[in-house]
Design a protein around this motif. Sequence first.
Motif, mmCIF file in Angstrom:
data_model
loop_
_atom_site.group_PDB
_atom_site.id
_atom_site.type_symbol
_atom_site.label_atom_id
_atom_site.label_comp_id
_atom_site.label_asym_id
_atom_site.label_seq_id
_atom_site.Cartn_x
_atom_site.Cartn_y
_atom_site.Cartn_z
ATOM 1 N N VAL A 159 -94.918 58.257 -45.750
ATOM 2 C CA VAL A 159 -95.238 59.475 -45.006
ATOM 3 C C VAL A 159 -94.042 59.874 -44.143
ATOM 4 O O VAL A 159 -93.455 59.021 -43.476
ATOM 5 N N TYR A 160 -93.717 61.158 -44.159
ATOM 6 C CA TYR A 160 -92.601 61.655 -43.340
ATOM 7 C C TYR A 160 -93.004 62.900 -42.575
ATOM 8 O O TYR A 160 -93.637 63.797 -43.142
ATOM 9 N N ASN A 161 -92.570 62.982 -41.328
ATOM 10 C CA ASN A 161 -92.657 64.262 -40.632
ATOM 11 C C ASN A 161 -91.470 65.108 -41.062
ATOM 12 O O ASN A 161 -90.342 64.620 -41.147
ATOM 13 N N LEU A 162 -91.751 66.374 -41.321
ATOM 14 C CA LEU A 162 -90.725 67.248 -41.885
ATOM 15 C C LEU A 162 -90.688 68.574 -41.133
ATOM 16 O O LEU A 162 -91.659 69.334 -41.142
ATOM 17 N N GLY A 163 -89.571 68.805 -40.463
ATOM 18 C CA GLY A 163 -89.388 70.074 -39.760
ATOM 19 C C GLY A 163 -87.908 70.259 -39.488
ATOM 20 O O GLY A 163 -87.077 69.505 -40.005
ATOM 21 N N GLY A 164 -87.608 71.241 -38.679
ATOM 22 C CA GLY A 164 -86.202 71.509 -38.400
ATOM 23 C C GLY A 164 -85.630 70.605 -37.323
ATOM 24 O O GLY A 164 -84.421 70.614 -37.069
ATOM 25 N N GLY A 165 -86.507 69.854 -36.643
ATOM 26 C CA GLY A 165 -86.026 68.985 -35.571
ATOM 27 C C GLY A 165 -85.673 69.775 -34.319
ATOM 28 O O GLY A 165 -85.830 70.998 -34.260
ATOM 29 N N ARG A 166 -85.221 69.042 -33.317
ATOM 30 C CA ARG A 166 -84.973 69.658 -32.001
ATOM 31 C C ARG A 166 -83.985 70.825 -32.063
ATOM 32 O O ARG A 166 -84.182 71.858 -31.440
ATOM 33 N N LYS B 60 -87.009 58.865 -39.320
ATOM 34 C CA LYS B 60 -87.389 58.082 -40.500
ATOM 35 C C LYS B 60 -86.856 58.744 -41.778
ATOM 36 O O LYS B 60 -86.293 58.078 -42.646
ATOM 37 N N LEU B 61 -87.027 60.062 -41.825
ATOM 38 C CA LEU B 61 -86.551 60.819 -42.988
ATOM 39 C C LEU B 61 -85.038 60.637 -43.171
ATOM 40 O O LEU B 61 -84.552 60.351 -44.269
ATOM 41 N N ARG B 62 -84.325 60.751 -42.069
ATOM 42 C CA ARG B 62 -82.864 60.644 -42.154
ATOM 43 C C ARG B 62 -82.438 59.213 -42.495
ATOM 44 O O ARG B 62 -81.441 59.006 -43.184
ATOM 45 N N ALA B 63 -83.205 58.234 -42.002
ATOM 46 C CA ALA B 63 -82.862 56.837 -42.312
ATOM 47 C C ALA B 63 -83.090 56.553 -43.794
ATOM 48 O O ALA B 63 -82.296 55.853 -44.434
ATOM 49 N N HIS B 64 -84.166 57.092 -44.366
ATOM 50 C CA HIS B 64 -84.465 56.817 -45.783
ATOM 51 C C HIS B 64 -83.624 57.674 -46.726
ATOM 52 O O HIS B 64 -83.352 57.276 -47.850
ATOM 53 N N TYR B 65 -83.232 58.861 -46.258
ATOM 54 C CA TYR B 65 -82.445 59.773 -47.126
ATOM 55 C C TYR B 65 -81.193 60.247 -46.388
ATOM 56 O O TYR B 65 -81.060 61.416 -46.039
ATOM 57 N N PRO B 66 -80.264 59.302 -46.133
ATOM 58 C CA PRO B 66 -79.092 59.631 -45.305
ATOM 59 C C PRO B 66 -78.187 60.704 -45.915
ATOM 60 O O PRO B 66 -77.421 61.334 -45.191
#
Length: 351
Positions: free
Chosen positions: A270-277, A319-325
């Motif tokens: 599961v990943y949260n997905l958005g544009g971030g801060r 988490k998203l960035r760690a799994h898909y750098p």
Amino acid sequence: MLPVKALITGSGGLIGSACVEFLCSEGWSVVGVDNDTRSQLFGPGGSTAKTVVTLVDRHSSYKHVSLDVRDRQGVRDLFEVERPQFVIHTAAQPSHDLAASVPYTDFDINAVGTLNLLVATRDFCRDSPFCFTSTNKVYGDRPNFIPIHELDKRFDYADGREGIDEKLSIDSCLHSLFGASKVAADVLCQEFGRYFQMPVGVFRGGCLTGAHHAAVQLHGYLNYIVRCAVTGQPYTIFGFKGKQVRDQIHARDVASLFLHFYREPRPGEVYNLGGGRSNSISILETIDALAVRGLKLDYTYQDENRVGDHICYISDLSKLRAHYPNWRMEYTLDRILDEIVGALGASKATA
Ligand SMILES: NC(=O)c1ccc[n+]([C@@H]2O[C@H](COP(=O)([O-])OP(=O)(O)OC[C@H]3O[C@@H](n4cnc5c(N)ncnc54)[C@H](O)[C@@H]3O)[C@@H](O)[C@H]2O)c1
């Protein structure tokens, strides 16, 4: 080498059509499933039929199938014939506010439709990666329990956190019926990942946006507010002083992320997905950003907020960035706004 085949549901919609465009441009062949349920849900202004015509015209590798994801046997028959190597499921009743007035339709599309796709995938192409577009509404109004502080034009988290991560509970809070039907689909997707060890990924979207959003008052914040400013249509702010915050991610960045998941899928993740801060914005800040672009919004303020609406929602993408750098977000907030303003301004000029 034969092109790889993807099956994309909701292919006329914002995310589905961006995925079609992206994968076709990468040499994939794509089967798109969409029966323009959107025009039944939101009226003719919400139709995505024109987008489908454009996709068919533009891409010889795109095949359209007008099928309802609620049609269980129809879905099974399609999967048996196509056996896609990649499934992206975006078809949905997407509105938080609309769901209460169409509870059966909402649940049948969002929850049962997702089950139909998962079972068909398991039975006909179980090793094919499957991306599900879930929503941050699975957290219900729980993000509103996080202490916030009030700034001049926005709210922000009082504890200094970057954003909301996947550890937030989805339990014991107010979801709206839409949130509940998406929770059902979200948990089903996780379960097919874990129980059947299928490569299913769950992406809990914040505000997914882009110029091709057939936005309406009840769905598609950024595109809708820009459209109001461009056309002079009045806009209503519902509560929270207009300081409610959303992070925005462009549909194309979502599509490119899904390709990363295809290449390195993780079952049931599961990943949260958005544009971030850096891509977060409040309504008041949006009004200012429109003014900078020469657009004046005609708006009124209504004190009562939308039921269960988030006061401040910014996705924590760690988490998203760690799994898909290697995944990069290419659309900044300014680029997104410029694109939407440009597209809506051009369509107004030709109207
Ligand atoms: N756009 C956002 O801000 C956002 C935010 C969070 C999550 N999501 C999720 O992302 C997904 C895609 O959102 P979107 O903004 O692209 O939605 P959209 O409304 O633009 O597109 C959905 C498409 O699915 C089609 N569809 C709906 N019901 C169908 C059915 N029963 N059978 C076949 N086709 C059907 C519609 O006709 C439409 O073209 C949805 O699951 C939504 O819940 C979107």
